[in-house]
Design a protein around this motif. Structure first.
Motif, PDB file in Angstrom:
ATOM      1  N   ARG A  28      37.621  40.920  35.463  1.00  0.00           N
ATOM      2  CA  ARG A  28      37.244  42.328  35.346  1.00  0.00           C
ATOM      3  C   ARG A  28      37.638  43.136  36.574  1.00  0.00           C
ATOM      4  NH1 ARG A  28      31.826  41.394  31.753  1.00  0.00           N
ATOM      5  NH2 ARG A  28      32.956  41.035  29.812  1.00  0.00           N
ATOM      6  N   SER A  29      36.734  43.995  37.086  1.00  0.00           N
ATOM      7  CA  SER A  29      37.180  44.947  38.112  1.00  0.00           C
ATOM      8  C   SER A  29      37.286  44.343  39.502  1.00  0.00           C
ATOM      9  CB  SER A  29      36.262  46.171  38.132  1.00  0.00           C
ATOM     10  OG  SER A  29      34.975  45.776  38.558  1.00  0.00           O
ATOM     11  N   ASP A  30      36.448  43.336  39.789  1.00  0.00           N
ATOM     12  CA  ASP A  30      36.468  42.856  41.169  1.00  0.00           C
ATOM     13  C   ASP A  30      36.274  41.349  41.265  1.00  0.00           C
ATOM     14  OD1 ASP A  30      33.312  42.380  42.293  1.00  0.00           O
ATOM     15  OD2 ASP A  30      33.554  43.526  40.454  1.00  0.00           O
ATOM     16  N   VAL A  31      36.961  40.767  42.233  1.00  0.00           N
ATOM     17  CA  VAL A  31      36.743  39.364  42.580  1.00  0.00           C
ATOM     18  C   VAL A  31      37.239  39.164  44.007  1.00  0.00           C
ATOM     19  CG1 VAL A  31      38.975  38.488  41.732  1.00  0.00           C
ATOM     20  CG2 VAL A  31      36.996  36.960  41.820  1.00  0.00           C
ATOM     21  N   ASN A  32      36.560  38.273  44.721  1.00  0.00           N
ATOM     22  CA  ASN A  32      36.957  37.932  46.083  1.00  0.00           C
ATOM     23  C   ASN A  32      37.105  36.410  46.138  1.00  0.00           C
ATOM     24  OD1 ASN A  32      37.504  38.588  48.824  1.00  0.00           O
ATOM     25  ND2 ASN A  32      35.486  37.829  49.372  1.00  0.00           N
ATOM     26  N   ILE A  33      38.299  35.942  46.455  1.00  0.00           N
ATOM     27  CA  ILE A  33      38.582  34.507  46.470  1.00  0.00           C
ATOM     28  C   ILE A  33      38.844  34.069  47.903  1.00  0.00           C
ATOM     29  CG2 ILE A  33      40.133  32.684  45.636  1.00  0.00           C
ATOM     30  CD1 ILE A  33      40.999  34.811  43.446  1.00  0.00           C
ATOM     31  N   ARG A 158      40.028  23.072  50.257  1.00  0.00           N
ATOM     32  CA  ARG A 158      38.583  22.982  50.502  1.00  0.00           C
ATOM     33  C   ARG A 158      37.987  24.392  50.558  1.00  0.00           C
ATOM     34  NH1 ARG A 158      38.590  21.014  56.897  1.00  0.00           N
ATOM     35  NH2 ARG A 158      39.257  23.016  57.756  1.00  0.00           N
ATOM     36  N   ASN A 159      36.661  24.418  50.467  1.00  0.00           N
ATOM     37  CA  ASN A 159      35.879  25.651  50.630  1.00  0.00           C
ATOM     38  C   ASN A 159      36.336  26.772  49.701  1.00  0.00           C
ATOM     39  OD1 ASN A 159      34.455  24.325  52.615  1.00  0.00           O
ATOM     40  ND2 ASN A 159      35.734  25.120  54.267  1.00  0.00           N
ATOM     41  N   LEU A 160      36.593  26.428  48.453  1.00  0.00           N
ATOM     42  CA  LEU A 160      36.962  27.454  47.469  1.00  0.00           C
ATOM     43  C   LEU A 160      35.726  28.230  47.041  1.00  0.00           C
ATOM     44  CD1 LEU A 160      38.937  28.732  45.378  1.00  0.00           C
ATOM     45  CD2 LEU A 160      38.249  26.909  43.823  1.00  0.00           C
ATOM     46  N   GLN A 161      35.814  29.558  47.108  1.00  0.00           N
ATOM     47  CA  GLN A 161      34.737  30.420  46.649  1.00  0.00           C
ATOM     48  C   GLN A 161      35.320  31.545  45.801  1.00  0.00           C
ATOM     49  OE1 GLN A 161      32.898  31.808  50.355  1.00  0.00           O
ATOM     50  NE2 GLN A 161      31.144  30.568  49.820  1.00  0.00           N
ATOM     51  N   LEU A 162      34.675  31.805  44.682  1.00  0.00           N
ATOM     52  CA  LEU A 162      34.950  33.013  43.918  1.00  0.00           C
ATOM     53  C   LEU A 162      33.667  33.818  43.892  1.00  0.00           C
ATOM     54  CD1 LEU A 162      37.091  30.868  42.627  1.00  0.00           C
ATOM     55  CD2 LEU A 162      37.321  32.636  40.912  1.00  0.00           C
ATOM     56  N   LYS A 164      31.640  37.288  42.920  1.00  0.00           N
ATOM     57  CA  LYS A 164      31.562  38.509  42.124  1.00  0.00           C
ATOM     58  C   LYS A 164      30.148  39.064  42.232  1.00  0.00           C
ATOM     59  CE  LYS A 164      33.363  39.203  37.997  1.00  0.00           C
ATOM     60  NZ  LYS A 164      34.308  40.301  38.339  1.00  0.00           N
ATOM     61  N   SER A 165      30.047  40.359  41.967  1.00  0.00           N
ATOM     62  CA  SER A 165      28.720  40.962  42.025  1.00  0.00           C
ATOM     63  C   SER A 165      27.837  40.436  40.896  1.00  0.00           C
ATOM     64  CB  SER A 165      28.851  42.479  41.938  1.00  0.00           C
ATOM     65  OG  SER A 165      29.764  42.811  40.933  1.00  0.00           O
ATOM     66  N   GLN A 166      26.577  40.513  41.058  1.00  0.00           N
ATOM     67  CA  GLN A 166      25.529  40.145  40.084  1.00  0.00           C
ATOM     68  C   GLN A 166      25.190  38.647  40.009  1.00  0.00           C
ATOM     69  OE1 GLN A 166      27.415  42.901  37.855  1.00  0.00           O
ATOM     70  NE2 GLN A 166      26.196  44.193  39.186  1.00  0.00           N
ATOM     71  N   GLN A 167      26.145  37.810  39.669  1.00  0.00           N
ATOM     72  CA  GLN A 167      25.798  36.413  39.423  1.00  0.00           C
ATOM     73  C   GLN A 167      26.123  35.516  40.621  1.00  0.00           C
ATOM     74  OE1 GLN A 167      28.265  36.517  35.806  1.00  0.00           O
ATOM     75  NE2 GLN A 167      26.705  35.187  34.941  1.00  0.00           N
ATOM     76  N   VAL A 168      25.325  34.460  40.759  1.00  0.00           N
ATOM     77  CA  VAL A 168      25.591  33.455  41.787  1.00  0.00           C
ATOM     78  C   VAL A 168      25.689  32.101  41.114  1.00  0.00           C
ATOM     79  CG1 VAL A 168      24.719  32.329  43.863  1.00  0.00           C
ATOM     80  CG2 VAL A 168      24.297  34.763  43.507  1.00  0.00           C
ATOM     81  N   GLU A 169      26.747  31.396  41.381  1.00  0.00           N
ATOM     82  CA  GLU A 169      26.902  30.056  40.821  1.00  0.00           C
ATOM     83  C   GLU A 169      27.585  29.181  41.855  1.00  0.00           C
ATOM     84  OE1 GLU A 169      29.362  27.897  37.255  1.00  0.00           O
ATOM     85  OE2 GLU A 169      28.632  29.930  36.937  1.00  0.00           O
ATOM     86  N   SER A 170      27.078  27.969  42.015  1.00  0.00           N
ATOM     87  CA  SER A 170      27.686  27.036  42.955  1.00  0.00           C
ATOM     88  C   SER A 170      28.260  25.863  42.184  1.00  0.00           C
ATOM     89  CB  SER A 170      26.636  26.505  43.933  1.00  0.00           C
ATOM     90  OG  SER A 170      26.099  27.567  44.678  1.00  0.00           O
TER      91      SER A 170
END
Length: 192
Positions: A28-33, A158-162, A164-170
């Protein structure tokens, strides 16, 4: 933020291997990888999320450069980081990467160096995907609209993160939805 975190040791990838998780990831509109990689190969897919139509994002190494591509439906925009002088991203050392998409704007930061790209398609702000996240490569039958390379990544991640606003998932690399020839905790010398 929506946070998917890979914990623990690095992921080691060799040719024809990839890692897949989350069947329906919506960029969608935003993501930070953010991720860290280590490789001696000048080409390889880092991450791809693509719809069957055109909307997609992709991160890859091509000829020793890092490319971050976004298609919000109106055309591809790519931010390219090219190391200066004798510096190399394929030197077997860890390198840190951050790729950010915010509506029509995209930025790429590699080892602290910022690359920004002007996007002519300002009215197009959302990458409408509902597709798996592929890491390190992808299956031959899968369409990836923002990846130029079909080369699987060879090296360690290593240390991959995606985020996004609202949800948190690990998540953990070893809990991938579909591990294709990948051994999550077998990266030699990953602690350095």
């Amino acid at each position: 933020g929506w946070e998917a975190v890979s914990r623990g040791p690095a992921l080691r990838l060799q040719s024809q291997e990839y890692w897949k998780f989350k069947e329906g990831y919506k960029v969608r509109s935003d993501v930070n990888i953010t991720l860290e990689f280590r490789t001696t190969s000048a080409n390889g897919v880092l991450l791809g999320i693509s719809s069957a139509k055109v909307d997609a994002i992709g991160l890859e190494i091509v000829n020793g450069k890092v490319l971050f591509c976004v298609n919000n439906g109106a055309g591809r925009i790519t931010a390219t980081y090219e190391p200066k002088g004798m510096a190399s991203l394929c030197d077997g050392q860890w390198h840190k990467l951050q790729a950010n998409k915010s509506k029509h704007q995209i930025t790429l930061v590699v080892d602290g160096n910022l690359v920004q790209t002007n996007n002519p398609h300002m009215q197009s702000t959302s990458a409408d995907t509902n597709n798996p996240i592929y890491v390190g490569g992808y299956h031959a039958d899968v369409k990836q609209n923002c990846l130029a390379s079909k080369s699987s990544f060879q090296g360690c991640l290593r240390n991959l993160q995606l985020i996004k606003s609202q949800q948190v998932e690990s998540f953990d690399f070893s809990e991938a939805f579909d591990l294709h020839g990948v051994f999550p905790h077998s990266c030699p010398g990953a602690e350095h």
